[in-house]
Design a protein around this motif. Structure first.
Motif, PDB file in Angstrom:
ATOM      1  N   LEU A   1      -7.096  -6.411  16.934  1.00  0.00           N
ATOM      2  CA  LEU A   1      -7.053  -5.244  17.801  1.00  0.00           C
ATOM      3  C   LEU A   1      -6.402  -4.058  17.097  1.00  0.00           C
ATOM      4  O   LEU A   1      -5.468  -4.222  16.295  1.00  0.00           O
ATOM      5  CB  LEU A   1      -6.257  -5.556  19.068  1.00  0.00           C
ATOM      6  N   GLU A   2      -6.901  -2.872  17.384  1.00  0.00           N
ATOM      7  CA  GLU A   2      -6.159  -1.675  17.019  1.00  0.00           C
ATOM      8  C   GLU A   2      -4.952  -1.579  17.942  1.00  0.00           C
ATOM      9  O   GLU A   2      -5.016  -1.957  19.105  1.00  0.00           O
ATOM     10  CB  GLU A   2      -7.039  -0.432  17.191  1.00  0.00           C
ATOM     11  N   ILE A   3      -3.849  -1.085  17.403  1.00  0.00           N
ATOM     12  CA  ILE A   3      -2.642  -0.902  18.206  1.00  0.00           C
ATOM     13  C   ILE A   3      -2.325   0.593  18.241  1.00  0.00           C
ATOM     14  O   ILE A   3      -2.201   1.221  17.188  1.00  0.00           O
ATOM     15  CB  ILE A   3      -1.442  -1.683  17.632  1.00  0.00           C
ATOM     16  N   ASN A   4      -2.240   1.140  19.439  1.00  0.00           N
ATOM     17  CA  ASN A   4      -2.068   2.590  19.608  1.00  0.00           C
ATOM     18  C   ASN A   4      -3.165   3.361  18.873  1.00  0.00           C
ATOM     19  O   ASN A   4      -2.934   4.444  18.330  1.00  0.00           O
ATOM     20  CB  ASN A   4      -0.694   3.058  19.119  1.00  0.00           C
ATOM     21  N   GLY A   5      -4.368   2.756  18.817  1.00  0.00           N
ATOM     22  CA  GLY A   5      -5.501   3.416  18.180  1.00  0.00           C
ATOM     23  C   GLY A   5      -5.537   3.304  16.672  1.00  0.00           C
ATOM     24  O   GLY A   5      -6.390   3.936  16.017  1.00  0.00           O
ATOM     25  N   VAL A   6      -4.665   2.492  16.068  1.00  0.00           N
ATOM     26  CA  VAL A   6      -4.590   2.372  14.603  1.00  0.00           C
ATOM     27  C   VAL A   6      -4.932   0.942  14.195  1.00  0.00           C
ATOM     28  O   VAL A   6      -4.351  -0.019  14.714  1.00  0.00           O
ATOM     29  CB  VAL A   6      -3.184   2.738  14.085  1.00  0.00           C
ATOM     30  N   ALA A   7      -5.867   0.796  13.268  1.00  0.00           N
ATOM     31  CA  ALA A   7      -6.280  -0.523  12.785  1.00  0.00           C
ATOM     32  C   ALA A   7      -5.256  -1.076  11.799  1.00  0.00           C
ATOM     33  O   ALA A   7      -4.642  -0.314  11.037  1.00  0.00           O
ATOM     34  CB  ALA A   7      -7.650  -0.431  12.113  1.00  0.00           C
ATOM     35  N   PRO A   8      -5.071  -2.408  11.760  1.00  0.00           N
ATOM     36  CA  PRO A   8      -4.092  -3.010  10.839  1.00  0.00           C
ATOM     37  C   PRO A   8      -4.658  -3.210   9.429  1.00  0.00           C
ATOM     38  O   PRO A   8      -4.913  -4.328   8.993  1.00  0.00           O
ATOM     39  CB  PRO A   8      -3.782  -4.350  11.514  1.00  0.00           C
ATOM     40  N   THR A   9      -4.857  -2.119   8.722  1.00  0.00           N
ATOM     41  CA  THR A   9      -5.372  -2.185   7.350  1.00  0.00           C
ATOM     42  C   THR A   9      -4.232  -1.963   6.354  1.00  0.00           C
ATOM     43  O   THR A   9      -3.171  -1.423   6.712  1.00  0.00           O
ATOM     44  CB  THR A   9      -6.443  -1.114   7.118  1.00  0.00           C
ATOM     45  N   LYS A  10      -4.472  -2.361   5.104  1.00  0.00           N
ATOM     46  CA  LYS A  10      -3.468  -2.142   4.068  1.00  0.00           C
ATOM     47  C   LYS A  10      -3.150  -0.655   3.933  1.00  0.00           C
ATOM     48  O   LYS A  10      -1.991  -0.267   3.727  1.00  0.00           O
ATOM     49  CB  LYS A  10      -3.959  -2.690   2.725  1.00  0.00           C
ATOM     50  N   GLU A  11      -4.183   0.172   4.037  1.00  0.00           N
ATOM     51  CA  GLU A  11      -3.993   1.610   3.884  1.00  0.00           C
ATOM     52  C   GLU A  11      -3.089   2.171   4.988  1.00  0.00           C
ATOM     53  O   GLU A  11      -2.204   2.999   4.724  1.00  0.00           O
ATOM     54  CB  GLU A  11      -5.355   2.322   3.909  1.00  0.00           C
ATOM     55  N   ASN A  12      -3.294   1.685   6.219  1.00  0.00           N
ATOM     56  CA  ASN A  12      -2.475   2.181   7.332  1.00  0.00           C
ATOM     57  C   ASN A  12      -1.050   1.639   7.278  1.00  0.00           C
ATOM     58  O   ASN A  12      -0.104   2.301   7.719  1.00  0.00           O
ATOM     59  CB  ASN A  12      -3.125   1.818   8.663  1.00  0.00           C
ATOM     60  N   ILE A  13      -0.895   0.415   6.739  1.00  0.00           N
ATOM     61  CA  ILE A  13       0.465  -0.119   6.535  1.00  0.00           C
ATOM     62  C   ILE A  13       1.183   0.711   5.475  1.00  0.00           C
ATOM     63  O   ILE A  13       2.346   1.097   5.638  1.00  0.00           O
ATOM     64  CB  ILE A  13       0.431  -1.596   6.098  1.00  0.00           C
ATOM     65  N   ARG A  14       0.456   1.002   4.386  1.00  0.00           N
ATOM     66  CA  ARG A  14       1.046   1.776   3.286  1.00  0.00           C
ATOM     67  C   ARG A  14       1.433   3.187   3.751  1.00  0.00           C
ATOM     68  O   ARG A  14       2.476   3.717   3.372  1.00  0.00           O
ATOM     69  CB  ARG A  14       0.039   1.863   2.140  1.00  0.00           C
ATOM     70  N   ALA A  15       0.578   3.753   4.608  1.00  0.00           N
ATOM     71  CA  ALA A  15       0.837   5.113   5.106  1.00  0.00           C
ATOM     72  C   ALA A  15       1.869   5.117   6.230  1.00  0.00           C
ATOM     73  O   ALA A  15       2.228   6.178   6.738  1.00  0.00           O
ATOM     74  CB  ALA A  15      -0.465   5.743   5.583  1.00  0.00           C
ATOM     75  N   ASP A  16       2.304   3.933   6.646  1.00  0.00           N
ATOM     76  CA  ASP A  16       3.329   3.787   7.675  1.00  0.00           C
ATOM     77  C   ASP A  16       2.875   4.334   9.031  1.00  0.00           C
ATOM     78  O   ASP A  16       3.675   4.878   9.790  1.00  0.00           O
ATOM     79  CB  ASP A  16       4.624   4.482   7.247  1.00  0.00           C
ATOM     80  N   ILE A  17       1.573   4.163   9.330  1.00  0.00           N
ATOM     81  CA  ILE A  17       1.075   4.637  10.625  1.00  0.00           C
ATOM     82  C   ILE A  17       0.684   3.479  11.551  1.00  0.00           C
ATOM     83  O   ILE A  17       0.522   3.689  12.749  1.00  0.00           O
ATOM     84  CB  ILE A  17      -0.113   5.608  10.472  1.00  0.00           C
ATOM     85  N   TYR A  18       0.515   2.269  11.005  1.00  0.00           N
ATOM     86  CA  TYR A  18       0.298   1.129  11.893  1.00  0.00           C
ATOM     87  C   TYR A  18       1.643   0.792  12.537  1.00  0.00           C
ATOM     88  O   TYR A  18       2.645   0.609  11.839  1.00  0.00           O
ATOM     89  CB  TYR A  18      -0.248  -0.079  11.121  1.00  0.00           C
ATOM     90  N   PRO A  19       1.694   0.713  13.876  1.00  0.00           N
ATOM     91  CA  PRO A  19       3.002   0.685  14.563  1.00  0.00           C
ATOM     92  C   PRO A  19       3.775  -0.627  14.505  1.00  0.00           C
ATOM     93  O   PRO A  19       4.949  -0.660  14.852  1.00  0.00           O
ATOM     94  CB  PRO A  19       2.638   1.013  16.017  1.00  0.00           C
ATOM     95  N   ILE A  20       3.129  -1.734  14.096  1.00  0.00           N
ATOM     96  CA  ILE A  20       3.872  -3.008  14.081  1.00  0.00           C
ATOM     97  C   ILE A  20       3.841  -3.607  12.674  1.00  0.00           C
ATOM     98  O   ILE A  20       3.453  -4.756  12.469  1.00  0.00           O
ATOM     99  CB  ILE A  20       3.311  -4.027  15.100  1.00  0.00           C
ATOM    100  N   ALA A  21       4.230  -2.814  11.704  1.00  0.00           N
ATOM    101  CA  ALA A  21       4.370  -3.303  10.333  1.00  0.00           C
ATOM    102  C   ALA A  21       5.848  -3.537  10.056  1.00  0.00           C
ATOM    103  O   ALA A  21       6.706  -2.789  10.521  1.00  0.00           O
ATOM    104  CB  ALA A  21       3.796  -2.305   9.335  1.00  0.00           C
TER     105      ALA A  21
END
Length: 387
Positions: free
Chosen positions: A326-346
């Motif tokens: 699932l996307e969380i708060n509209g953000v997918a759990p990808t490596k890029e989003n973890i690296r960019a610190d935008i995925y909310p549950i990293a």
């Protein structure tokens, strides 16, 4: 003579009743042991029908064809209705399931299967003796197995008993506390694990070596693609109980959990920030990370289920196409989003030590934090520490 016959009939009826109660009670006990609760109603119905059949024969009730037909119709209908649940159970178990089990031995250092990630160049750290004993979470085993292959001498390292083993997060912490291993690779300890360390007089040192996404997933057939953090906490508090409340279909939410002290359960508790969690039924607590994926993905189950794990395990080790993250708060759990610190549950994952005297523990940790070590973290499939 007639009185004696009547007394004998009553006596036989009593014996029949005792026999029926014994039969039903004994059978129900074994059905409960086997977890076949759906079959108990059928057992009771059959017991009552047999008892009435015996008693009516004793009392000469079946003297007319009409009475036989009436009894047979009622008994048949009762048995038919009570077979609905068992037939549903049989049908459910005939439907194939999806295998989410991971063969962990394929990730062993120097394994013939070639699953271990390797560096192009030789590691700047080469250990030959006093090898630190490693343990950790299943999801992190491919990483520390790769670290061992890069820095340890070439030989066999069985995952169940060697200097590089994997015994899941709860047991890895137990092995660390008892001194059986020098360092573990795991998520942050749970509150009870911290308390245990304190009671044993151990000071835990946690060194972050990378970052990972804590993910929630549903069956591929579930139309819901995105949840907010608040919606997830509402689910696990028991405040939201139907997918219709979240934009899905009218279906009860079945929220699976993991056992206490497992890495992913600790991550869920951290996400809840002290909010009271609902207590799930025992069948909704799944032991292994492969188990929780299997439960949510299997064909017999469960368009209404939700589970959780870590991104690397679900995408790289299992990659089960019957679930969707699932996307969380509209953000997918990808490596890029973890690296960019935008995925909310990293969150960070750690090397945890508890006062080992092995002289090579610190050099190994320093190498893992080095540019070469962090490159290996990246190559395995995790997000390295922030620079």
């Amino acid at each position: 003579m007639k009185a004696e016959s009547k007394f004998a009939g009553v006596l036989l009826s009593i014996f029949a009743l005792i026999g029926m109660v014994f039969f039903v009670g004994f059978g129900a006990f074994f059905l409960l042991l086997m977890g076949k609760i759906d079959y108990i109603a059928l057992l009771i119905t059959v017991g009552i029908v047999l008892y009435l059949l015996i008693v009516f024969n004793i009392l000469h009730f079946f003297q007319t064809k009409k009475r036989k037909i009436i009894f047979g119709s009622i008994a048949g209908a009762a048995i038919l209705i009570s077979t609905i649940a068992p037939l549903k159970d049989v049908y459910t178990h005939l439907i194939p399931t999806v295998d989410a089990e991971v063969d962990i031995s394929k990730y062993e250092p120097f394994s013939q299967f070639g699953k271990v990630t390797t560096l192009k160049e030789k590691a700047t750290l080469q250990l030959t003796e006093d090898l630190p004993k490693l343990d950790g979470a299943t999801a992190l085993y491919p990483l520390y197995a790769a670290i061992a292959e890069a820095t340890y001498p070439e030989k066999s390292y069985p995952s169940y008993d060697s200097e590089v083993m994997v015994s899941t997060t709860p047991y890895a912490y137990e092995n660390l506390f008892s001194g059986k291993v020098d360092m573990i690779f795991a998520a942050a300890p749970s509150a009870s694990q911290k308390k245990t360390a304190e009671q044993k007089g151990l000071e835990l040192t946690m060194t972050p070596i990378g970052r990972e996404a804590f993910v929630f997933f549903v069956n591929q057939k579930n139309p819901v693609n995105n949840l907010t953090v608040d919606q997830i906490t509402d689910i696990y508090m028991g405040k939201v109980t139907n997918w219709e409340q979240l934009g899905g279909k009218d279906d009860t939410i079945r929220a699976f959990q993991r056992p206490e002290d497992s890495g992913s359960q600790s991550a869920l508790q951290s996400l809840m920030k002290g909010m009271p969690m609902m207590k799930p039924p025992s069948e909704d607590i799944v032991t292994g990370m492969d188990g929780i994926i299997s439960e949510v993905s299997q064909y017999r189950n469960y368009k209404n289920a939700i589970g959780f794990t870590f991104r690397f395990y679900s995408k790289e080790m299992v990659d089960n196409d019957q679930i969707k993250l699932l996307e969380i708060n509209g953000v997918a759990p990808t490596k890029e989003n973890i690296r960019a610190d935008i995925y909310p549950i990293a969150s960070e994952f750690y090397i945890v030590t508890a006062g080992t005297d092995n002289p090579n523990v610190e050099p190994l940790i320093e190498w893992i934090l080095s540019e070469q070590g962090q490159a290996l973290v990246e190559k395995v499939g995790y997000v390295p520490n922030k620079n």
